[in-house]
Design an enzyme around this catalytic site. Structure first.
Site, short mmCIF file in Angstrom:
data_model
loop_
_atom_site.label_atom_id
_atom_site.label_comp_id
_atom_site.label_asym_id
_atom_site.label_seq_id
_atom_site.Cartn_x
_atom_site.Cartn_y
_atom_site.Cartn_z
N LYS A 1 0.53 -1.41 0.59
CA LYS A 1 -0.51 -0.18 -0.04
C LYS A 1 1.10 0.80 -0.20
CE LYS A 1 -4.47 -2.12 1.19
NZ LYS A 1 -4.49 -2.16 -0.52
N ASP B 1 -0.47 0.42 -4.10
CA ASP B 1 -1.92 0.72 -4.39
C ASP B 1 -2.10 1.96 -3.35
OD1 ASP B 1 -4.98 0.24 -3.76
OD2 ASP B 1 -4.78 -2.19 -3.68
N GLU C 1 -1.94 0.61 -8.69
CA GLU C 1 -3.62 0.95 -8.72
C GLU C 1 -4.01 1.87 -7.64
OE1 GLU C 1 -4.16 -3.43 -6.87
OE2 GLU C 1 -5.85 -2.87 -5.86
N GLU D 1 -11.49 -3.69 -7.87
CA GLU D 1 -12.46 -3.84 -6.46
C GLU D 1 -13.80 -2.57 -6.29
OE1 GLU D 1 -8.61 -2.88 -3.92
OE2 GLU D 1 -10.46 -1.71 -2.76
N ASP E 1 -13.81 -8.52 -8.44
CA ASP E 1 -13.85 -9.17 -7.64
C ASP E 1 -15.15 -8.98 -7.75
OD1 ASP E 1 -15.18 -9.04 -5.08
OD2 ASP E 1 -13.86 -8.15 -3.73
N HIS F 1 -9.40 -9.84 -6.93
CA HIS F 1 -9.68 -9.29 -5.98
C HIS F 1 -9.85 -9.90 -4.99
CE1 HIS F 1 -11.17 -6.14 -2.89
NE2 HIS F 1 -9.52 -5.30 -2.03
#
Lengths: 380, 380
Positions: free
Chosen positions: A185, A214, A240, A266, A289, A316
Site C-alpha cells: 500500500k 496500491d 492500483e 475492486e 472481484d 481482488h
C-alpha cells in the site's frame, strides 16, 4: 459506452417459461470476523470483516453463496437479501441465472445501480452458479467453458499503518510462500516515506519478483501523477487505484502519461462501470472481484470485455471464486492472495503451491464454510 | 471530470475540532405507505412507498430527516443508518455538516459510492440541515443564501399502465390545479400507443401548457432516438431518462441529435454522477432529488454545477425539500408535484397556488410528519 438497456426482454422470458428448478427458500447468516487491525489510504482503519453466508434451496438441491464487507454495511446487505431479494426470486427457475440476475438488478434499480445492492446480488448469484455446478456435477471453471490451470498468485498486504520492519517481515513471509509478486500500500502523508518503503521492499525482493503498489484512491490525478512518478524507478508491475473511481478521465490521463500499467476494479460495482474504463482506455489491468461486482454473472461480462480489449486480468480478494473465474480469462496475470483470508473458516482452504493456485475440482464453487468454526462469530 | 479526491482533509479537520454540538442519539422508524398501484417502463409495478423517518438529537435540539424508496430496500437503508452510520457520527459536531457528509461517504465507501448508501446518508444530512435551521431560526432556503420565490410546478403521473381515459382524467386534474406543465410516462411496447397518448394529452392541454415525457430508461440510445423523434412534433418541454443512466455518451448523442431538451437526475446518486452529465453535455435539465442524491449537501453541489454550466434545474419528488433547494438555483424551471405525495402524513402539506409553490417559512426544512397519521403504517 455501448448502447444498452437493462435487459427487460430477459425478464419477459423468465416469466413465460415454466419453472423447472423452483427456488423454494433462501437462508442467510451474518458473522463478524475479527481481523488483525490494518488500513489503507482510502478506507481508513479496518479491524472486522462482515461475512454473510447464503444457502439457496431448490427442488432438494442446495447452492451456497456468500458476500462480505470490510466492516460496514453487512447488516444492510443481509436485510436487502432477506426482505427484498428472497421474496422477489422465490418460485423462479434457479437454472435461469442470467434472467434472475437481470430481475434482481431491475427490481432493485431505484436503490441500486451498483453499490450495496451489488454485494447482495452477488451472494445469490454465487449460490445459483454453485447449484448449477452441483446439478451438473462440474466445477465452476468447467461451467464457464474453461480448463483448470496454474495461476500465479501475489502476496497482498493491507499495510499502510505498518512500520517499515513489519512491512519487510510481511514481505519475507510472501517470499517464503514462493509468490512471484508482492503488493504494498502507498499513500502515507509524506511522499518520502512511500518511497523509502518501496525502495526497501524492492531491495528485499530483488529484480526477479514483481512489485505492485496500491494507492486506494488517495489522491487527485495531479497528486497521483507526481506521487507515482517518484516510484516508477523501482520497476512497478502496476499502479492500483491512483485516484477516485469516478474519475475515469483522470485514470486515462495517468495511463497515457505514465509508463506503469494502471490497475482498477475492486471499487467498480457493475459491468457498466468496467465498460467505461475499457472504452476510455483508462486501465491496463482489470481486477475483478465477483462480490463487489455483483456476482459470477457480472464478472464474466467484465472478463469478456477485458478479452475483447486485450487487457490483462487479475482478482481482488475472493481467492477461491477467482481461481475459477481467472481460468476463463485469456490473459490472467495474477490472482491476489489477500491480507484477509477465509482459510480458517473453510472446509478446504485454497492451497498455494510454488506461489501458484488452481481452482477446486469439486462440483460447483467448491467453497464450503465450516459451520463450527464460524459459529463463535455469529452476530444478530 | 474535475480532478478530485474524496475530501480526506475535511475528516482531519473534524477530528481536530472540539465538538460544540455533540450528536447524542439518532432514531429511525420504518413505514410502508400504500400507493395506488402505478408503474413506469424502468421500475415496473409500484404499490408501496417505504418511508424511513429519522430524528437526530444534539445538546437538547432535534433535527428531523427522512428517506424513501419506491418499495424495495427500505429495511436495508434503515439497517445502514442504525448499525453503521449512527455509531460512526455519534459524538461528532452536528454543525460540521460538510465534514459529516464526507465522513459518511468515506466510511461507507466500500459498499457505497452511491446506490443505497446515498439514501441513508440523505436522511442524516437532511436532519443536520434541519437542526441548523432550528438553531439559527431560519428556513432552509435562507440557510442556502437564497430568497423565497414562487416556483412553477408541474403535475407528474406514474401512469404507464393507465388506460387512455384514466390518463386524460389525471391530466384534467392537473389542469384544474392550475399547473403550467404536465408530465406523461412513455415506453409502451407499441410505439403507436405512446404517440396516441401524447397526442391526446397535447390536444387536451392545448399549446399553453408545457408537456414533458419520461421514458424511465426503457430503451437503447438508438431506440430512444427513434421513439423520441416520433413525439417531437407534439412540442415537448423535455425528454426524461431516454436510456440507462450509465450511458452518458448515449444521452450526449441524443442531446446533440434531437431538438428536445434531455432531462436526467433521479437515478444519479452523487455529485460525481451529475458531473459526468454536465461535463459531457449530456443533459439540458438537471432534476435533483435530495434523497436519491445523498442529501441537501450533495444536492447543493449539483445545483452549483448546473449554475456554472448554465443548465436548467428541476426536482424529483421530495416536493417540500425541493421548494427550498430550487430557490437556491439560478434557473429553476419547474418543481415536480409527484404522483406519490407525503401530504396526508404531514403536519403542513405543501400548498399549490395557481400552479406554483413556495418554500416554508418555519425554521429548518419545515417538514414535520404527523405521528398519528403515520402510525398505522409502521412496520418491523
Amino acid at each position: 459506452m455501448r448502447s444498452a438497456s437493462y435487459g427487460e426482454r430477459n425478464l419477459e422470458e423468465i416469466h413465460e417459461r415454466e419453472s423447472h428448478l423452483k427456488i423454494e427458500r433462501i437462508e442467510t447468516d451474518y458473522y463478524r470476523l475479527p481481523l488483525e487491525p490494518m488500513g489503507d489510504a482510502g478506507h481508513g482503519a479496518i479491524d472486522t470483516e462482515e461475512l454473510i453466508t447464503l444457502s439457496l434451496h431448490a427442488e432438494g438441491l442446495t447452492g451456497h453463496g456468500y458476500t462480505y464487507t470490510i466492516g460496514r454495511g453487512g447488516r444492510a446487505v443481509k436485510a436487502l437479501i432477506d426482505h427484498d431479494i428472497a421474496p422477489l426470486i422465490s418460485g423462479q427457475d434457479a437454472a435461469q441465472i442470467q434472467a434472475i440476475w437481470d430481475l434482481m438488478w431491475q427490481r432493485l434499480l431505484y436503490v441500486g445501480r451498483g453499490g450495496l445492492a451489488s454485494f447482495a446480488i452477488a451472494a445469490v448469484d454465487v449460490a445459483l452458479w454453485d447449484l448449477y455446478g452441483v446439478r451438473e456435477e462440474k466445477p465452476l471453471y468447467a461451467l464457464l467453458g474453461a480448463e483448470a490451470r496454474d495461476l500465479p498468485a501475489y502476496g497482498s498486504g493491507v499495510d499502510l499503518p505498518k512500520p517499515l520492519d513489519g512491512l519487510l517481515a510481511q514481505t519475507e513471509g510472501f517470499l517464503e510462500r514462493g509468490f512471484p509478486g508482492v503488493k504494498v500500500k502507498i499513500g502515507r502523508p509524506d511522499p518520502t516515506e512511500d518511497e523509502q518503503r518501496i525502495r526497501a521492499v524492492r531491495e528485499l525482493i530483488g529484480d526477479g519478483v514483481d512489485l505492485m503498489v496500491d494507492a486506494n484512491m488517495a489522491w487527485t490525478t495531479d497528486e497521483a501523477l507526481e506521487r507515482g512518478r517518484r516510484l516508477e524507478e523501482y520497476g512497478l508491475y502496476w499502479y492500483e487505484e491512483p485516484t477516485i473511481p469516478e474519475d475515469v478521465a483522470g485514470h486515462a490521463r495517468l495511463a497515457r502519461e505514465m509508463d506503469v500499467p494502471i490497475a482498477v476494479g475492486e471499487s467498480l460495482h457493475s459491468p457498466h462501470e468496467f465498460r467505461r474504463y475499457v472504452e476510455e482506455e483508462a486501465a491496463a489491468v482489470l481486477q475483478i472481484d465477483p462480490i463487489t461486482n455483483g456476482g459470477i454473472t457480472a464478472s464474466l461480462e467484465a472478463l469478456k470485455m477485458a478479452d475483447e480489449a486485450g487487457l490483462k486480468t487479475s482478482s481482488h480478494y475472493t481467492d477461491e471464486l477467482s481461481a475459477h473465474l481467472l481460468c476463463a480469462s485469456e490473459n490472467p496475470v495474477y490472482l491476489e492472495k489477500h491480507a484477509f483470508a477465509l482459510d480458517e473458516y473453510l472446509q478446504e482452504p485454497q492451497r498455494v503451491v510454488n506461489g501458484h493456485v488452481r481452482p477446486t475440482e469439486t462440483s460447483g464453487t467448491g467453497l464450503r464454510f465450516d459451520a463450527e468454526r464460524l459459529a463463535p462469530y455469529a452476530a444478530g
